[in-house]
Design a protein around this motif. Structure first.
Motif, PDB file in Angstrom:
ATOM      1  N   VAL A 162       9.493 -19.244  -7.640  1.00  0.00           N
ATOM      2  CA  VAL A 162       9.249 -18.186  -8.542  1.00  0.00           C
ATOM      3  C   VAL A 162      11.148 -17.557  -8.936  1.00  0.00           C
ATOM      4  CG1 VAL A 162       6.884 -18.082  -8.868  1.00  0.00           C
ATOM      5  CG2 VAL A 162       8.376 -15.937  -8.129  1.00  0.00           C
ATOM      6  N   GLU A 163      11.263 -17.233 -10.694  1.00  0.00           N
ATOM      7  CA  GLU A 163      12.057 -16.968 -10.597  1.00  0.00           C
ATOM      8  C   GLU A 163      12.644 -15.007  -9.885  1.00  0.00           C
ATOM      9  OE1 GLU A 163      13.306 -16.306 -14.975  1.00  0.00           O
ATOM     10  OE2 GLU A 163      12.642 -18.011 -15.283  1.00  0.00           O
ATOM     11  N   ALA A 164      12.943 -15.083  -9.186  1.00  0.00           N
ATOM     12  CA  ALA A 164      13.074 -13.792  -8.871  1.00  0.00           C
ATOM     13  C   ALA A 164      13.331 -12.986  -9.227  1.00  0.00           C
ATOM     14  CB  ALA A 164      14.499 -13.292  -7.623  1.00  0.00           C
ATOM     15  N   GLY A 165      13.467 -12.271 -10.914  1.00  0.00           N
ATOM     16  CA  GLY A 165      13.366 -11.112 -11.473  1.00  0.00           C
ATOM     17  C   GLY A 165      11.814 -10.767 -11.768  1.00  0.00           C
ATOM     18  N   LEU A 166      11.112 -12.302 -11.152  1.00  0.00           N
ATOM     19  CA  LEU A 166       9.764 -11.794 -11.763  1.00  0.00           C
ATOM     20  C   LEU A 166       8.694 -11.590 -11.199  1.00  0.00           C
ATOM     21  CD1 LEU A 166       9.241 -15.633 -13.579  1.00  0.00           C
ATOM     22  CD2 LEU A 166       9.567 -13.973 -14.773  1.00  0.00           C
ATOM     23  N   VAL A 167       9.302 -10.986 -10.094  1.00  0.00           N
ATOM     24  CA  VAL A 167       8.280 -10.552  -8.329  1.00  0.00           C
ATOM     25  C   VAL A 167       8.687  -9.057  -8.320  1.00  0.00           C
ATOM     26  CG1 VAL A 167       8.169 -10.873  -5.381  1.00  0.00           C
ATOM     27  CG2 VAL A 167       8.597 -13.208  -7.567  1.00  0.00           C
ATOM     28  N   GLY A 168       7.315  -8.414  -8.446  1.00  0.00           N
ATOM     29  CA  GLY A 168       7.657  -7.205  -8.274  1.00  0.00           C
ATOM     30  C   GLY A 168       8.578  -6.159  -9.431  1.00  0.00           C
ATOM     31  N   ASP A 169       8.367  -6.254 -10.728  1.00  0.00           N
ATOM     32  CA  ASP A 169       9.621  -5.862 -11.301  1.00  0.00           C
ATOM     33  C   ASP A 169       7.854  -5.216 -12.050  1.00  0.00           C
ATOM     34  OD1 ASP A 169      11.668  -8.871 -13.084  1.00  0.00           O
ATOM     35  OD2 ASP A 169      11.535  -7.221 -11.380  1.00  0.00           O
ATOM     36  N   ILE A 170       6.954  -4.706 -12.443  1.00  0.00           N
ATOM     37  CA  ILE A 170       5.954  -3.948 -12.756  1.00  0.00           C
ATOM     38  C   ILE A 170       5.216  -3.257 -11.751  1.00  0.00           C
ATOM     39  CG2 ILE A 170       3.666  -4.142 -14.525  1.00  0.00           C
ATOM     40  CD1 ILE A 170       4.877  -6.530 -15.530  1.00  0.00           C
ATOM     41  N   GLN A 171       5.153  -2.122 -11.466  1.00  0.00           N
ATOM     42  CA  GLN A 171       4.623  -1.720 -10.811  1.00  0.00           C
ATOM     43  C   GLN A 171       3.839  -0.746 -11.002  1.00  0.00           C
ATOM     44  OE1 GLN A 171       5.641  -0.949  -7.512  1.00  0.00           O
ATOM     45  NE2 GLN A 171       7.940  -2.346  -7.868  1.00  0.00           N
ATOM     46  N   VAL A 172       1.992  -1.498 -10.358  1.00  0.00           N
ATOM     47  CA  VAL A 172       0.488  -1.331 -10.881  1.00  0.00           C
ATOM     48  C   VAL A 172       0.095   0.087 -10.165  1.00  0.00           C
ATOM     49  CG1 VAL A 172      -1.846  -2.003 -10.869  1.00  0.00           C
ATOM     50  CG2 VAL A 172       0.378  -4.033 -11.485  1.00  0.00           C
ATOM     51  N   PRO A 173      -0.516   0.644 -11.394  1.00  0.00           N
ATOM     52  CA  PRO A 173      -0.355   1.935 -10.208  1.00  0.00           C
ATOM     53  C   PRO A 173      -1.772   1.918  -8.915  1.00  0.00           C
ATOM     54  CG  PRO A 173      -0.768   2.567 -12.662  1.00  0.00           C
ATOM     55  CD  PRO A 173      -0.122   1.137 -12.450  1.00  0.00           C
ATOM     56  N   PRO A 174      -1.699   2.874  -8.498  1.00  0.00           N
ATOM     57  CA  PRO A 174      -3.109   2.748  -7.907  1.00  0.00           C
ATOM     58  C   PRO A 174      -4.582   2.788  -8.741  1.00  0.00           C
ATOM     59  CG  PRO A 174      -2.102   4.520  -6.816  1.00  0.00           C
ATOM     60  CD  PRO A 174      -1.116   3.589  -8.026  1.00  0.00           C
ATOM     61  N   SER A 175      -5.163   2.707  -8.505  1.00  0.00           N
ATOM     62  CA  SER A 175      -6.618   2.503  -8.614  1.00  0.00           C
ATOM     63  C   SER A 175      -7.284   3.993  -8.841  1.00  0.00           C
ATOM     64  CB  SER A 175      -8.028   1.696  -8.583  1.00  0.00           C
ATOM     65  OG  SER A 175      -9.185   2.435  -9.018  1.00  0.00           O
ATOM     66  N   GLU A 176      -7.758   4.463 -10.126  1.00  0.00           N
ATOM     67  CA  GLU A 176      -7.666   6.128  -9.908  1.00  0.00           C
ATOM     68  C   GLU A 176      -9.408   6.331 -10.349  1.00  0.00           C
ATOM     69  OE1 GLU A 176      -6.008   7.833 -13.416  1.00  0.00           O
ATOM     70  OE2 GLU A 176      -3.916   7.880 -12.251  1.00  0.00           O
ATOM     71  N   LEU A 177      -9.837   5.111  -9.991  1.00  0.00           N
ATOM     72  CA  LEU A 177     -11.673   5.289 -10.727  1.00  0.00           C
ATOM     73  C   LEU A 177     -12.264   6.137  -8.880  1.00  0.00           C
ATOM     74  CD1 LEU A 177     -14.405   4.267 -11.683  1.00  0.00           C
ATOM     75  CD2 LEU A 177     -14.088   2.436 -10.085  1.00  0.00           C
ATOM     76  N   VAL A 178     -11.899   5.980  -8.062  1.00  0.00           N
ATOM     77  CA  VAL A 178     -12.607   6.312  -7.011  1.00  0.00           C
ATOM     78  C   VAL A 178     -12.297   8.087  -7.317  1.00  0.00           C
ATOM     79  CG1 VAL A 178     -13.238   7.414  -4.420  1.00  0.00           C
ATOM     80  CG2 VAL A 178     -13.263   4.976  -5.527  1.00  0.00           C
TER      81      VAL A 178
END
Length: 363
Positions: A162-178
């Motif tokens: 994949v294009e290098a810029g597509l990996v790791g660009d978006i940092q998904v925050p950890p789940s807050e459900l618990v």
């Protein structure tokens, strides 16, 4: 003139497994006629397809073997021949009063079904639920029960560039459900039920308790539910144990027990295992069982073994027997307080110990 520097190449690849989900409900009518079917005899569902493979549910109303004849046994079997399939599965006896998508059990780790190996073509539980808990309970409606299976097939794929810029660009925050759910623990906001345990009162939320425990669901919403009372008395439990149950329900983790000494810690784990069994909290029970496997000594192993036998904790039972057979002298075990209880309440366990000791000496 400055020499141009080489620009390093940046490349990336990603590997994403494919998953296919499926659910099958196996209804067993005239359940009373299947009682006394015989140990080792099963009722088999029709074959169903998930992920391009054939599956079926095997239900043993009188247990898979003699050791578990007081329990029903349930297995998921891969029917497609000469194949290996990686999957996550869940099995449950589904109360008919619940919605069809109800599933009160945690996803386990992936397992491998392999029809090239007889020992791996089916996975399940030899001691799934006591027969006495099913008969006359909310699990039976119009003399029928439903065995539900949730199945996820996992197919591993080769990595793709994949294009290098597509990996790791978006940092998904950890789940807050618990974390968010745990904020309701002990809170009176939205609480609609109270429990009085000895002299302590605990506030809780019916729907959360019911979501986590089939026993609470049957109590609050089942056909034999007790009319709503603002305060429900719990007479067979210590306040600290009930507090631990609520802690697990709201946080999915065992309560902190750092303030307890070694004996108190082990005793509390035993109480939590019992209450987890009572309210059909399988994950909580397994976590207690795993911790107890590393806690006993010569003074406590007999008491722990009684607990393991009475609540069908096979891994804990085997660990206790292995420990007893491994010590140089059993004088400490025989002199312990739990040994007399073991002889009185679980006399047949000694045959298991002798058999395992004999097998160990052969190697």
């Amino acid at each position: 003139m400055a020499t141009p520097q080489n620009t390093p190449m940046l490349t990336a690849s990603v590997c994403v497994p494919e998953t296919v989900h499926g659910t099958h409900s196996f209804k067993i009518d005239r359940y009373d006629l299947h009682q006394g079917f015989g140990v080792g005899n099963c009722i088999q569902s029709a074959n169903f397809t998930v992920g391009g493979h054939e599956w079926c549910i095997r239900f043993y109303p009188d247990g898979y073997n003699e050791d578990n004849k007081d329990y029903v046994s349930v297995f998921l079997q891969l029917k497609t021949k000469n194949i290996e399939v990686r999957a996550i599965y869940n099995l449950a006896i589904q109360p008919p009063v619940l919605p069809s998508n109800f599933a009160n059990f945690s996803d386990g780790p992936p397992v491998v079904f392999d029809t090239r190996n007889d020992k791996l073509e089916a996975w399940g539980f030899v001691a799934f639920k006591k027969k006495s808990e099913i008969e006359g309970s909310s699990y039976i409606l119009d003399n029928s029960i439903i065995v539900a299976c949730n199945l996820t097939i996992i197919t591993l794929k080769d990595a793709k560039e994949v294009e290098a810029g597509l990996v790791g660009d978006i940092q998904v925050p950890p789940s807050e459900l618990v974390a968010n759910l745990s904020k309701l623990l002990g809170s009176t906001k939205g609480a609609d039920v109270c429990f009085k345990v000895q002299n302590e009162v605990f506030h809780a939320h019916e729907i959360i308790l019911a979501m986590r425990s089939p026993v609470f669901w049957a109590e609050f919403y089942g056909p034999k539910r007790i009319e709503h009372r603002h305060v429900k008395n719990i007479e067979d439990m210590q306040p600290g144990v009930f507090r631990g149950l609520l802690h697990f329900i709201y946080t999915d983790s065992l309560p902190p027990m750092k303030d307890l000494n070694a004996d108190g810690y082990e005793e509390m784990l035993g109480h939590l295992l019992v209450v987890a069994d009572k309210y059909d909290m399988k994950r909580m029970k397994s976590m207690c069982e795993r911790k107890l496997c590393h806690r006993f000594d010569q003074e406590t192993v007999a008491t722990t073994l009684v607990l393991a036998v009475q609540y069908n904790c096979s891994i804990l039972k085997d660990a206790c027997i292995k420990f007893i057979n491994s010590v140089s002298t059993v004088d400490g075990v025989v002199a312990s307080k739990g040994y007399q209880q073991l002889k009185r309440e679980c006399p047949t366990i000694f045959a298991d110990m002798w058999e395992k000791a004999a097998k160990a000496r052969k190697f």
